[in-house]
Design a protein around this motif. Structure first.
Motif, PDB file in Angstrom:
ATOM      1  N   LYS A 160      -5.613   2.701   0.579  1.00  0.00           N
ATOM      2  CA  LYS A 160      -4.337   3.414   0.495  1.00  0.00           C
ATOM      3  C   LYS A 160      -3.838   3.569  -0.943  1.00  0.00           C
ATOM      4  O   LYS A 160      -2.902   4.326  -1.207  1.00  0.00           O
ATOM      5  CB  LYS A 160      -3.280   2.708   1.338  1.00  0.00           C
ATOM      6  N   TYR A 161      -4.476   2.855  -1.869  1.00  0.00           N
ATOM      7  CA  TYR A 161      -4.068   2.959  -3.273  1.00  0.00           C
ATOM      8  C   TYR A 161      -4.987   3.878  -4.080  1.00  0.00           C
ATOM      9  O   TYR A 161      -4.881   3.948  -5.293  1.00  0.00           O
ATOM     10  CB  TYR A 161      -4.038   1.566  -3.917  1.00  0.00           C
ATOM     11  N   GLN A 162      -5.901   4.575  -3.391  1.00  0.00           N
ATOM     12  CA  GLN A 162      -6.821   5.484  -4.058  1.00  0.00           C
ATOM     13  C   GLN A 162      -6.098   6.574  -4.849  1.00  0.00           C
ATOM     14  O   GLN A 162      -6.565   7.007  -5.903  1.00  0.00           O
ATOM     15  CB  GLN A 162      -7.747   6.138  -3.031  1.00  0.00           C
ATOM     16  N   LYS A 163      -4.959   7.018  -4.344  1.00  0.00           N
ATOM     17  CA  LYS A 163      -4.241   8.108  -5.009  1.00  0.00           C
ATOM     18  C   LYS A 163      -3.734   7.701  -6.392  1.00  0.00           C
ATOM     19  O   LYS A 163      -3.391   8.561  -7.218  1.00  0.00           O
ATOM     20  CB  LYS A 163      -3.082   8.565  -4.144  1.00  0.00           C
ATOM     21  N   TYR A 164      -3.685   6.371  -6.643  1.00  0.00           N
ATOM     22  CA  TYR A 164      -3.224   5.910  -7.947  1.00  0.00           C
ATOM     23  C   TYR A 164      -4.381   5.701  -8.925  1.00  0.00           C
ATOM     24  O   TYR A 164      -4.169   5.241 -10.047  1.00  0.00           O
ATOM     25  CB  TYR A 164      -2.458   4.590  -7.790  1.00  0.00           C
ATOM     26  N   LEU A 165      -5.591   6.036  -8.508  1.00  0.00           N
ATOM     27  CA  LEU A 165      -6.781   5.786  -9.341  1.00  0.00           C
ATOM     28  C   LEU A 165      -7.404   7.078  -9.857  1.00  0.00           C
ATOM     29  O   LEU A 165      -8.607   7.133 -10.100  1.00  0.00           O
ATOM     30  CB  LEU A 165      -7.816   4.982  -8.531  1.00  0.00           C
TER      31      LEU A 165
END
Length: 307
Positions: free
Chosen positions: A209-214
């Motif tokens: 769910k934190y992929q969008k921040y990478l």
């Protein structure tokens, strides 16, 4: 025959004693030029304690650990990895601040900066920061231990283990003899890079769910390349500056060699990933390059398997 045997044993003991005495004299002569300020600090009494730690680390990650884990289920270390990575980020940020406040932002010229061996508050602060950076290299050995405990043995490469072993070993001599000056610029840069790298690893460990921040993942390798270009360029000034009386030039050569070696290794991977690798499917390009640049070359734990 018995007398002859006793004489041989006695002669062997004398020879061993002579070797020990010679080694002790050589070490005493060697250490007399060391920085008196760091003599009593943790792990600084002699290079032997750290040598034992490094040897134990190498033995565990290359032999004992994999054998222990061979018939065991891989550990789920998601929570540990999150805490660990963001802790290293915080430590790296703190060391960046201390390096800036003890010299690199408060008087260093970025040219021929000598080591200040005085007891001034700023010189003492720089020496303490160098020791903390040295100690942080032992903390970062956990990268490899986590690989082993999670049965990611393919990422325990020679280059990875070499990087984690040689850094603390050489930095013992740096702290003991040359805690400051132009030889610490690469440490400051490395702390900056580690803030970025371990932030990426920590966010990756948090889950999909934190992929969008990478989105900035593709820039990690470029950042590392820039790091080694800057390290090599800065330290190479020594060979062109007239009358630079840096106290221990041996460290200049070590840093320059280290910077050049890793710069060329990075460029080699860059070539294979972005030139020859273009013939591969895009997914394979990304996986191959991410594994080598983030996991192997930087000597840090690549947590892409958490994505």
């Amino acid at each position: 025959m018995e007398i002859l045997g006793k004489l041989q044993v006695s002669g062997l003991r004398m020879e061993i004693d002579n070797i020990k005495s010679s080694a002790a004299l050589i070490y005493a002569e060697f250490i007399q030029n060391a920085d008196r300020r760091t003599a009593t600090w943790f792990l600084m009494s002699s290079p032997l304690p750290q040598t034992l730690i490094i040897a134990a680390y190498i033995y565990f990650v290359t032999s004992l650990g994999p054998r222990i884990m061979e018939n065991r289920k891989a550990f789920d270390l998601k929570g540990v990895l999150i805490i660990y990575n963001f802790s290293v980020v915080a430590l790296s940020l703190y060391m960046c601040y201390e390096y800036v406040m003890s010299g690199w932002g408060t008087g260093y010229s970025f040219h021929c900066d000598l080591v200040d061996y005085s007891d001034s508050p700023q010189a003492a602060r720089m020496a303490a920061t160098c020791w903390l950076y040295y100690f942080s290299k032992f903390i970062e050995m956990l990268d490899t231990i986590f690989f082993v405990l999670r049965k990611k043995n393919s990422q325990v490469t020679f280059l990875h283990v070499y990087h984690h072993s040689i850094m603390p070993f050489t930095w013992w001599f740096g702290v003991r003899f040359s805690a400051g000056g132009m030889g610490t610029f690469h440490a400051l840069l490395n702390c900056v890079v580690h803030v970025i790298m371990y932030s990426y690893y920590g966010l990756t460990a948090l889950g999909p769910k934190y992929q969008k921040y990478l989105w900035w993942k593709k820039y990690l390798t470029t950042i590392q390349l820039i790091q080694f270009v800057m390290v090599t360029s800065h330290i190479s000034q020594y060979f062109f500056i007239k009358d630079c009386t840096y106290q221990f030039p041996i460290f200049i050569y070590i840093i320059a060699s280290y910077g050049l070696i890793f710069l060329f290794l990075f460029l080699n991977f860059w070539y294979h990933a972005y030139t020859k690798g273009k013939r591969l499917p895009k997914v394979l390009q990304n996986q191959t390059w991410a594994h080598h640049s983030n996991g192997v070359m930087n000597g840090n734990a690549s947590h892409e398997k958490e994505e």
